[in-house]
Design an enzyme around this catalytic site. Structure first.
Site, PDB file in Angstrom:
ATOM      1  N   GLY B 167       0.751  -1.240   0.000  1.00 48.77           N
ATOM      2  CA  GLY B 167       0.000   0.000   0.000  1.00 48.77           C
ATOM      3  C   GLY B 167       0.780   1.289   0.000  1.00 48.77           C
ATOM      4  O   GLY B 167       0.201   2.364   0.026  1.00 48.77           O
ATOM      5  N   GLY B 168       2.108   1.208  -0.008  1.00 45.02           N
ATOM      6  CA  GLY B 168       2.910   2.426   0.008  1.00 45.02           C
ATOM      7  C   GLY B 168       2.644   3.316  -1.186  1.00 45.02           C
ATOM      8  O   GLY B 168       2.370   4.514  -1.052  1.00 45.02           O
ATOM      9  N   LYS B 169       2.704   2.703  -2.371  1.00 49.67           N
ATOM     10  CA  LYS B 169       2.514   3.499  -3.585  1.00 49.67           C
ATOM     11  C   LYS B 169       1.074   3.970  -3.702  1.00 49.67           C
ATOM     12  O   LYS B 169       0.795   5.101  -4.112  1.00 49.67           O
ATOM     13  CB  LYS B 169       2.919   2.674  -4.802  1.00 49.67           C
ATOM     14  CG  LYS B 169       4.402   2.340  -4.815  1.00 49.67           C
ATOM     15  CD  LYS B 169       4.829   1.672  -6.101  1.00 49.67           C
ATOM     16  CE  LYS B 169       6.312   1.349  -6.086  1.00 49.67           C
ATOM     17  NZ  LYS B 169       6.649   0.232  -5.180  1.00 49.67           N
ATOM     18  N   ASP B 186      -5.124  -6.524  -5.638  1.00 50.15           N
ATOM     19  CA  ASP B 186      -3.984  -7.411  -5.401  1.00 50.15           C
ATOM     20  C   ASP B 186      -4.492  -8.838  -5.418  1.00 50.15           C
ATOM     21  O   ASP B 186      -5.573  -9.129  -4.912  1.00 50.15           O
ATOM     22  CB  ASP B 186      -3.303  -7.095  -4.073  1.00 50.15           C
ATOM     23  CG  ASP B 186      -1.886  -7.659  -4.041  1.00 50.15           C
ATOM     24  OD1 ASP B 186      -0.961  -6.899  -4.349  1.00 50.15           O
ATOM     25  OD2 ASP B 186      -1.730  -8.848  -3.742  1.00 50.15           O
ATOM     26  N   ARG B 191      -3.056 -10.081   1.533  1.00 48.26           N
ATOM     27  CA  ARG B 191      -2.363  -8.822   1.246  1.00 48.26           C
ATOM     28  C   ARG B 191      -3.355  -7.693   1.021  1.00 48.26           C
ATOM     29  O   ARG B 191      -3.102  -6.541   1.387  1.00 48.26           O
ATOM     30  CB  ARG B 191      -1.441  -8.995   0.034  1.00 48.26           C
ATOM     31  CG  ARG B 191      -0.164  -9.740   0.374  1.00 48.26           C
ATOM     32  CD  ARG B 191       0.561 -10.198  -0.874  1.00 48.26           C
ATOM     33  NE  ARG B 191       1.084  -9.098  -1.671  1.00 48.26           N
ATOM     34  CZ  ARG B 191       2.270  -8.540  -1.466  1.00 48.26           C
ATOM     35  NH1 ARG B 191       3.032  -8.979  -0.504  1.00 48.26           N
ATOM     36  NH2 ARG B 191       2.688  -7.556  -2.223  1.00 48.26           N
ATOM     37  N   ASP B 219      -7.009 -12.031  -9.732  1.00 52.79           N
ATOM     38  CA  ASP B 219      -5.738 -12.254 -10.407  1.00 52.79           C
ATOM     39  C   ASP B 219      -5.515 -11.142 -11.435  1.00 52.79           C
ATOM     40  O   ASP B 219      -6.306 -10.969 -12.365  1.00 52.79           O
ATOM     41  CB  ASP B 219      -5.778 -13.620 -11.086  1.00 52.79           C
ATOM     42  CG  ASP B 219      -4.466 -13.928 -11.783  1.00 52.79           C
ATOM     43  OD1 ASP B 219      -3.548 -13.079 -11.729  1.00 52.79           O
ATOM     44  OD2 ASP B 219      -4.356 -15.011 -12.381  1.00 52.79           O
ATOM     45  N   GLY B 220      -4.449 -10.396 -11.243  1.00 51.51           N
ATOM     46  CA  GLY B 220      -4.193  -9.240 -12.095  1.00 51.51           C
ATOM     47  C   GLY B 220      -4.092  -9.569 -13.566  1.00 51.51           C
ATOM     48  O   GLY B 220      -4.475  -8.765 -14.419  1.00 51.51           O
ATOM     49  N   ASP B 237       2.989  -2.390 -10.613  1.00 54.65           N
ATOM     50  CA  ASP B 237       4.184  -2.581  -9.767  1.00 54.65           C
ATOM     51  C   ASP B 237       4.260  -4.067  -9.427  1.00 54.65           C
ATOM     52  O   ASP B 237       3.689  -4.528  -8.460  1.00 54.65           O
ATOM     53  CB  ASP B 237       4.039  -1.726  -8.491  1.00 54.65           C
ATOM     54  CG  ASP B 237       5.227  -1.888  -7.574  1.00 54.65           C
ATOM     55  OD1 ASP B 237       6.352  -1.974  -8.090  1.00 54.65           O
ATOM     56  OD2 ASP B 237       5.029  -1.937  -6.353  1.00 54.65           O
ATOM     57  N   CYS B 292      11.336  -3.663  -8.227  1.00 56.38           N
ATOM     58  CA  CYS B 292      12.440  -3.261  -7.349  1.00 56.38           C
ATOM     59  C   CYS B 292      13.596  -4.231  -7.510  1.00 56.38           C
ATOM     60  O   CYS B 292      14.116  -4.775  -6.557  1.00 56.38           O
ATOM     61  CB  CYS B 292      12.005  -3.136  -5.907  1.00 56.38           C
ATOM     62  SG  CYS B 292      10.948  -4.450  -5.355  1.00 56.38           S
TER      63      CYS B 292
END
Lengths: 309, 366
Positions: B167-169, B186, B191, B219-220, B237, B292
């Site tokens: 959840g940061g972004k 997600d 999560r 599912d993305g 991301d 990342c």
């Protein structure tokens, strides 16, 4: 300093061998006549110039307690008999006035013991001048350190002599710290005793050694050799890691920038602080440990590995 | 909540050595020979990186390597919805506020003043909920805000975050308040619930209503079958080898023996996710792909493959958008990799130990 001094050493030895008889007799006379009171006059009798005598007087009077300087004259005598000239004696006393508190017999014993350990004339004198504190250490503790170096670290007698000569300060170091340093270099860096002696490892602090080594290791430039002593990269020599100034180390050996190393030192200091909080202070492995075996497989924190016997 | 979790792990780490607390008869002696894996995942990861990155990054690799293996730096994403300390106060405490946008609506990340270590969370001011129960900052890698900024959300945009947890972004996106509608997804239910908790501890209820926010857990890669051509901005991301985590923690490590298959199939999964994101974007919309990791096959490779697939299978034409302006804006704070032919990458460096973050922005033409 070393090379140029040798001939003059011999010379002064010869001169003082004859002179020492005189000074000895002079001092015994003066101690008889003047009792323990130290006078500038008696000092100049011994061959000190006026300013040297004054400085000597100052350094002795820095010692606290009236009885402290009781053995000044005998100490000076012993040093002269050892073959030192007034200039170096004055410097030596200035560096370590505590020497004047040691009894003559003890001094003789300690010097004799150092000779027995293999410090030959010349290097014995150089060691004493360079690190006078070595004469303040009881024979027993020196024996302990020597025994430790021989048995725990398996240095040869010859190597122990070299260590004493090149880094006499080991006699005053904490044995646990010493063992930790040895084991770190032996196991983590994979370096044998002969090379340690050659590079005068014990002149460097644990922090220095570890900081430089870990920096290289994390940059991928140093690997711990495996059981057969093999690595996939060629490690830089211990000599080129330790016996170079910081700038040369950063640029030539680590191929980094000064900024990086500066930050790294600070970060590593913090890591150690945390480590010490977790594990207590650093300690080398004892042979009869009960519950400390192998919790860190990579040895990143607290050095813990059993030495093979 | 995430923060509480972090706090508790730190607390746990402090008393990791519980031996003195256990009675002697219950103590278990760890055995070198049997208890410890011969090749811990962190070491496998290091070997893998040594092999691939030294060729890719060349002379830069030793610097990146030592940074990855040393303590990282954090940034605090200030919560605009909460009464937080003044900027002057922060500066006095040794943090350098990183002004992310002049308009003031943008999130502010406080980055602790340059190199020297003053970096861990406890050295930011203490975190306390205000009277509405909102927390004042979210602790994250400061470079992780970059993807949210690069997305360049304008007023009245609808935004999709395909892999939103933890959840940061998403929080950074929410802070801007510019998006008309935010859709967070997600694939994992646990999560997603963590994501919800984070949002509820940082944003007021008015912003979390159904007409402004939707949180789903599908599912993305299947997103294209649900909603096509509908979002102005899409943030993809993706899950990746998370280089820093893989090197430092043995838990949940991508390089453990049991996850070899999963790791190998990552680039395919990433490409599928990006493709789904592209399909979900409306014509003229923009998609931001971020990871990342430094690994080119998970970065450039994935973008190239997804663009190719989109053109071949779906007839979607795409154009890469330059992120140069963003890089210029932050080049004093982060270390960017030089000459990357596609996208931009923040590489860790001891003096600015953030990242790694890879970003690439593409615009859908038709």
């Amino acid at each position: 300093m070393n090379g140029s001094h040798l001939p003059s050493w011999c010379l002064s030895c010869r001169l003082l061998c004859s002179a020492s008889d005189q000074t000895a007799s002079v001092s015994s006379q003066s101690s008889l006549r003047l009792s323990p009171v130290l006078s500038l006059h008696s000092l100049s009798d011994m061959g000190f110039t006026e300013s040297q005598a004054g400085q000597l007087f100052d350094s002795v009077s820095r010692l606290k307690g009236a009885s402290a300087a009781k053995h000044v004259l005998s100490t000076l005598t012993v040093l002269f008999v050892l073959g030192l000239n007034p200039t170096s004696v004055q410097k030596l006393i200035d560096k370590c006035p505590e020497l004047c508190m040691v009894k003559e017999t003890q001094l003789q014993q300690r010097i004799q013991h150092l000779r027995k350990l293999g410090l030959v004339e010349g290097s014995l004198q150089r060691t004493v001048v360079h690190y006078p504190k070595i004469l303040t250490v009881p024979v027993k503790s020196v024996k302990n350190v020597v025994q430790f170096l021989r048995e725990k670290c398996q240095f040869t007698t010859q190597q122990v002599t070299e260590i004493l000569r090149d880094s006499p300060a080991v006699v005053l170091e904490d044995l646990d710290q010493l063992e930790y340093k040895f084991q770190y270099v032996y196991f983590r860096m994979g370096i044998k005793q002969a090379e340690m002696v050659k590079c005068r490892l014990f002149r460097f602090t644990m922090e220095d050694v570890r900081c430089r080594h870990v920096f290289l290791e994390r940059r991928g430039l140093y690997q711990t050799p495996d059981k057969k002593g093999q690595t996939t990269i060629i490690n830089p020599k211990l000599d080129s890691i330790l016996n170079v100034d910081q700038h040369t180390f950063i640029v030539d050996v680590a191929q980094a920038s000064a900024e990086e190393y500066d930050v790294f030192q600070k970060l590593l200091a913090r890591e150690w602080k945390e480590e010490e909080l977790e594990h207590g202070s650093i300690e080398a492995d004892s042979d009869e440990e009960e519950d400390d075996e192998g919790e860190e497989p990579d040895g990143k924190s607290g050095y813990k590995k059993k030495k093979k016997r | 909540m995430a923060l509480f979790l972090e706090t508790s792990t730190v607390l746990l780490r402090r008393i990791k050595d519980i031996r003195p607390l256990t009675a002697k008869r219950h103590r278990v002696k760890g055995k070198w020979a049997t208890t410890l894996p011969k090749h811990p995942p962190t070491r496998l990861a290091l070997q893998h990186f040594d092999a691939t990155y030294s060729a890719q990054l060349g002379d830069l690799w030793p610097s990146v390597r030592v940074a990855l293996l040393s303590e990282r730096k954090y940034g605090a994403l200030l919560n605009n919805f909460c009464h937080s300390p003044d900027l002057e106060e922060l500066q006095a405490q040794g943090s350098a506020p990183l002004r992310l946008h002049q308009a003031g609506l943008w999130p502010l990340a406080a980055v602790n003043k340059a190199p020297q270590g003053e970096t861990i969370w406890s050295e930011f001011w203490s975190i306390m909920p205000d009277k509405f129960g909102l927390l004042s900052y979210y602790l994250m890698d400061a470079a992780s805000v970059l993807p949210s900024l690069a997305l360049d959300v304008q007023a009245n945009h609808t935004v999709l975050d395909l892999c939103a947890a933890p959840g940061g972004k998403a929080l950074a996106l929410l802070q801007t308040q510019s998006a008309r509608f935010l859709c967070l997804n997600d694939s994992s239910v646990s999560r997603t619930s963590r994501l919800k908790r984070v949002l509820h501890s940082y944003a007021p209820k008015e912003l979390l209503t159904d007409d402004k926010l939707r949180i789903t857990s599908v599912d993305g890669t299947m997103w294209g079958e649900i909603e096509r051509n509908s979002f102005d901005r899409v943030l993809v991301d993706v899950p990746c080898t998370t280089d820093r985590h893989s090197l430092m923690e043995d838990d949940n490590n991508m390089f453990s023996r049991s996850r070899v298959g999963e790791r190998r199939s990552l680039p395919r999964l990433q490409a599928e996710l990006l493709l789904a994101g592209i399909i979900a974007a409306c014509p003229g919309g923009e998609v931001l792909y971020s990871t990342c990791t430094l690994c080119p096959s998970q970065n450039l490779g994935v973008v190239e493959r997804a663009v190719q697939l989109a053109e071949e299978n779906h007839g979607i034409r795409l154009q890469v958008v330059s992120l140069r302006p963003l890089v210029r804006m932050f080049q004093n704070t982060f270390h960017f990799a030089p000459d990357l032919h596609l996208g931009e990458m923040v590489v860790p460096h001891l003096a600015a130990n953030f990242g790694p973050i890879y970003m690439c922005k593409i615009r859908r033409l038709a």
